[in-house]
Design an enzyme around this catalytic site. Structure first.
Site, PDB file in Angstrom:
ATOM      1  N   GLU A  38     122.186 -25.879 -24.456  1.00 11.07           N
ATOM      2  CA  GLU A  38     122.064 -25.393 -26.019  1.00 11.07           C
ATOM      3  C   GLU A  38     122.575 -26.679 -26.796  1.00 11.07           C
ATOM      4  O   GLU A  38     122.242 -27.047 -27.318  1.00 11.07           O
ATOM      5  CB  GLU A  38     123.469 -24.751 -26.379  1.00 11.07           C
ATOM      6  CG  GLU A  38     122.815 -23.047 -25.757  1.00 11.07           C
ATOM      7  CD  GLU A  38     121.827 -22.249 -26.268  1.00 11.07           C
ATOM      8  OE1 GLU A  38     120.880 -22.604 -26.381  1.00 11.07           O
ATOM      9  OE2 GLU A  38     121.565 -21.195 -25.087  1.00 11.07           O
TER      10      GLU A  38
ATOM     11  N   GLU B  14     121.463 -24.220 -32.588  1.00  5.97           N
ATOM     12  CA  GLU B  14     121.959 -23.938 -31.133  1.00  5.97           C
ATOM     13  C   GLU B  14     123.703 -24.949 -31.213  1.00  5.97           C
ATOM     14  O   GLU B  14     124.145 -23.970 -30.581  1.00  5.97           O
ATOM     15  CB  GLU B  14     120.975 -25.531 -30.945  1.00  5.97           C
ATOM     16  CG  GLU B  14     119.025 -25.033 -30.993  1.00  5.97           C
ATOM     17  CD  GLU B  14     119.524 -23.980 -29.853  1.00  5.97           C
ATOM     18  OE1 GLU B  14     120.188 -24.010 -28.655  1.00  5.97           O
ATOM     19  OE2 GLU B  14     118.109 -23.411 -29.546  1.00  5.97           O
TER      20      GLU B  14
END
Lengths: 189, 73
Positions: A64, A35
């Site tokens: 994200e 991420e």
């Protein structure tokens, strides 16, 4: 500029004390297809991408970071009450020596995060194709993480994150379609 | 038209392979692979259901089940 909402995008529950999973979840925290890589890749590429798709990179890059703190929460919950013996038994002895129980951007194998995981080529199609590939690789990583645990609470959060990768991949594919398409031109048949 | 969420194939099994063979291998083929550009006005989940599924649209929902404890698969 961002506005922060003091809650997770999706509730994170961890149903059992399984420190082993904390080590594996690091792949999505500080791994190549994790991420952090995703957020930094998209938010950086957005400056030089054509105007029509800047907003998409902005929105997905921001999301994200919301996923990053979900992963961080999972890792923190799994490690915060662990004894040093339990950390050692789960293969996190070397991690403890370097970081105590602090979170650190490294992958499941202990390799620290590096900017070489991400690219900004400047060519819009090249960058978007990298983004599509990154989403598919992250989806696969979530599948293998789900495979590694029988904790249905942890699986639930991971299944949510896997689904988000699918949606993001489609959005990047649509961005490619927008950039290659001439839909704004009137077609006369 | 609906597409399978998973594909499978039968890999080559050698006569001298050291481990018991997995005769059928699978891989995910989520719905976005078949949707070049999302059509307008697709049916939507309720907000609560959308959060649980991770998407607003049933057409883009892709279930995935853990292989843990499922043996050789």
């Amino acid at each position: 500029m961002w506005i922060y909402e003091k809650k997770l995008q999706y509730p994170v529950r961890v149903g059992k004390c399984d420190i082993r999973m904390a080590k594996y979840l690091a792949e999505q925290y500080g791994g190549a297809d994790g991420e952090l890589s995703a957020a930094l890749r998209y938010l950086n590429q957005r400056y030089t991408i054509p105007d029509k798709v800047i907003g998409l990179l902005n929105d997905i890059g921001t999301e994200e970071f919301a996923h990053l703190e979900m992963i961080a929460t999972m890792i923190y919950k799994l490690t915060k009450d662990a004894t040093v013996e339990e950390l050692e038994a789960a293969g996190m002895g070397a991690y403890y020596v370097n970081h105590d129980k602090a979170l650190y951007y490294q992958n499941a194998g202990g390799v620290p995060w590096t900017a070489t995981y991400i690219q900004a080529k400047g060519d819009p199609i090249a960058d978007l194709y990298e983004d599509i590939a990154a989403e598919e690789k992250a989806r696969a990583t979530y599948q293998w993480l789900i495979d590694m645990t029988d904790d249905v609470d942890l699986q639930d959060g991971l299944k949510f994150l896997r689904e988000r990768e699918i949606i993001h991949s489609l959005r990047f594919r649509e961005a490619v379609e927008i950039l290659k398409d001439d839909r704004e031109h009137k077609k006369i048949f | 038209m609906s597409f399978p969420n998973e594909h499978s194939f039968a890999p080559f099994i050698g006569p001298f392979d050291p481990c018991p063979p997995i005769t059928c291998k699978t891989y995910s083929t989520p719905p976005h692979l078949y949707m070049c550009f999302q059509p307008l006005n697709l049916p939507q989940f309720s907000p609560q259901e959308a959060l649980r599924h991770g998407t607003l649209w049933p057409a883009l929902y892709s279930p995935y089940e853990s292989k843990w404890g499922k043996g050789r698969c």
